[in-house]
Scaffold this active site. Structure first.
Site, PDB file in Angstrom:
ATOM      1  N   HIS A 139      48.850 -90.589  55.003  1.00 58.08           N
ATOM      2  CA  HIS A 139      49.707 -91.769  55.163  1.00 58.08           C
ATOM      3  C   HIS A 139      50.837 -91.394  56.125  1.00 58.08           C
ATOM      4  O   HIS A 139      51.870 -90.875  55.720  1.00 58.08           O
ATOM      5  CB  HIS A 139      50.271 -92.173  53.804  1.00 58.08           C
ATOM      6  CG  HIS A 139      50.344 -93.641  53.607  1.00 58.08           C
ATOM      7  ND1 HIS A 139      50.478 -94.217  52.365  1.00 58.08           N
ATOM      8  CD2 HIS A 139      50.288 -94.682  54.476  1.00 58.08           C
ATOM      9  CE1 HIS A 139      50.510 -95.535  52.478  1.00 58.08           C
ATOM     10  NE2 HIS A 139      50.397 -95.825  53.757  1.00 58.08           N
TER      11      HIS A 139
ATOM     12  N   TYR B   4      51.978 -97.094  47.015  1.00 60.96           N
ATOM     13  CA  TYR B   4      51.824 -98.469  46.544  1.00 60.96           C
ATOM     14  C   TYR B   4      52.334 -98.633  45.114  1.00 60.96           C
ATOM     15  O   TYR B   4      51.761 -99.363  44.312  1.00 60.96           O
ATOM     16  CB  TYR B   4      50.352 -98.887  46.600  1.00 60.96           C
ATOM     17  CG  TYR B   4      49.764 -98.961  47.998  1.00 60.96           C
ATOM     18  CD1 TYR B   4      50.545 -98.783  49.136  1.00 60.96           C
ATOM     19  CD2 TYR B   4      48.403 -99.189  48.184  1.00 60.96           C
ATOM     20  CE1 TYR B   4      50.003 -98.837  50.405  1.00 60.96           C
ATOM     21  CE2 TYR B   4      47.847 -99.248  49.453  1.00 60.96           C
ATOM     22  CZ  TYR B   4      48.654 -99.064  50.559  1.00 60.96           C
ATOM     23  OH  TYR B   4      48.100 -99.121  51.814  1.00 60.96           O
TER      24      TYR B   4
END
Length: 270
Positions: free
Chosen positions: A128, A64
């Protein structure tokens, strides 16, 4: 806002969590409209508003952008008020994602996240995934690596943000919590949620509103409709709402409250 446990880890989260991809990245995202990354004042106001609404779960990741580093500053002196969820495996640099699931990199990534977030532990650490869920788990032993870090006290709960039903089921079997996509239009991961409900595992929901696309459809009330749908499913622990708009966050909480009032036994987690 009531909190609900993640397996037997001692971690408890509110049924809505704040996703922070928009605090650190506006490239390579799939939202329906473009946006500017908020400055520190706007970001602090958003976090304060989430806290005032009773939210305790905040979701971030190295992928992010600058999100982790910003949260490390923004959450200073209020660490005990938040359950922090971060991730390992995906990186985002120079406008592109890359993936590394080796044990060495996972350990390095975890320690880096601890430094960025200015914390001694991370409450929830997820893998992830790049979409090859089962290969990542079986080939790299990545959940075992996270379990080792958990034993060291660096992580409180481990799991995976998955992209396949098979991967979700395997991750649920081997960890404390899974993050899956689930909404009115996407139900492929329902068996994962069912497994978690039967085996006391946590379930975090991503893409609850189709990455914002549902807000532009002709449905009378897409937010309420999806809140009602998701929390009617037994096994759901929390949804992650990725917004930088305090009003949108408030609308989500209001929809949750209305769901509880109208269906006192309808919540999946009741």
């Amino acid at each position: 806002m009531k909190k609900f446990p993640i397996a037997q880890t001692g971690v408890a989260v509110t049924p809505i969590g704040l996703g922070t991809v928009k605090l650190g990245r506006n490239q390579g995202v799939k939202y329906p409209t473009t946006f500017e990354i908020p400055d520190d004042k706007a970001a602090a106001n958003l976090i304060a508003h989430a806290k005032a609404l009773g939210i305790n779960l905040i979701d971030t990741a190295p992928a992010y952008g600058s999100s982790e580093e910003r949260l490390g500053k923004l959450l200073k002196e209020q660490r005990c008020d938040w359950v922090i969820c971060s991730k390992v495996g995906e990186e985002f640099e120079n406008g592109k994602s890359s993936f590394n699931f080796t044990p060495e990199f996972v350990r390095q990534s975890c320690h880096r996240s601890l430094q960025r977030l200015k914390t001694e532990y991370i409450d929830i650490m997820l893998v992830h995934s790049d979409g090859n869920d089962t290969h990542i788990i079986n080939h790299y032993g990545i959940l075992d690596v996270l379990a080792e870090l958990k034993k060291q006290g660096l992580i409180r709960a481990v799991g995976m943000s998955t992209k396949t039903k098979a991967g979700g089921l395997l991750a649920a079997e081997k960890s404390d919590v899974v993050m899956v996509s689930y909404n009115i239009e996407y139900k492929e991961d329902e068996p994962v949620i069912d497994y978690c409900a039967a085996h006391d595992k946590g379930v975090l929901i991503k893409k609850a509103f189709g990455s914002g696309h549902f807000c532009h459809n002709p449905s009378k009330n897409p937010i309420q409709d999806n809140i009602d749908f998701i929390f009617s499913k037994k096994g759901v622990t929390s949804i992650i709402v990725g917004t930088i708009n305090p009003q949108h966050l408030e609308e989500n909480v209001s929809a949750l409250t209305l769901k509880r009032q109208n269906h006192k036994i309808g919540f999946g987690y009741v």
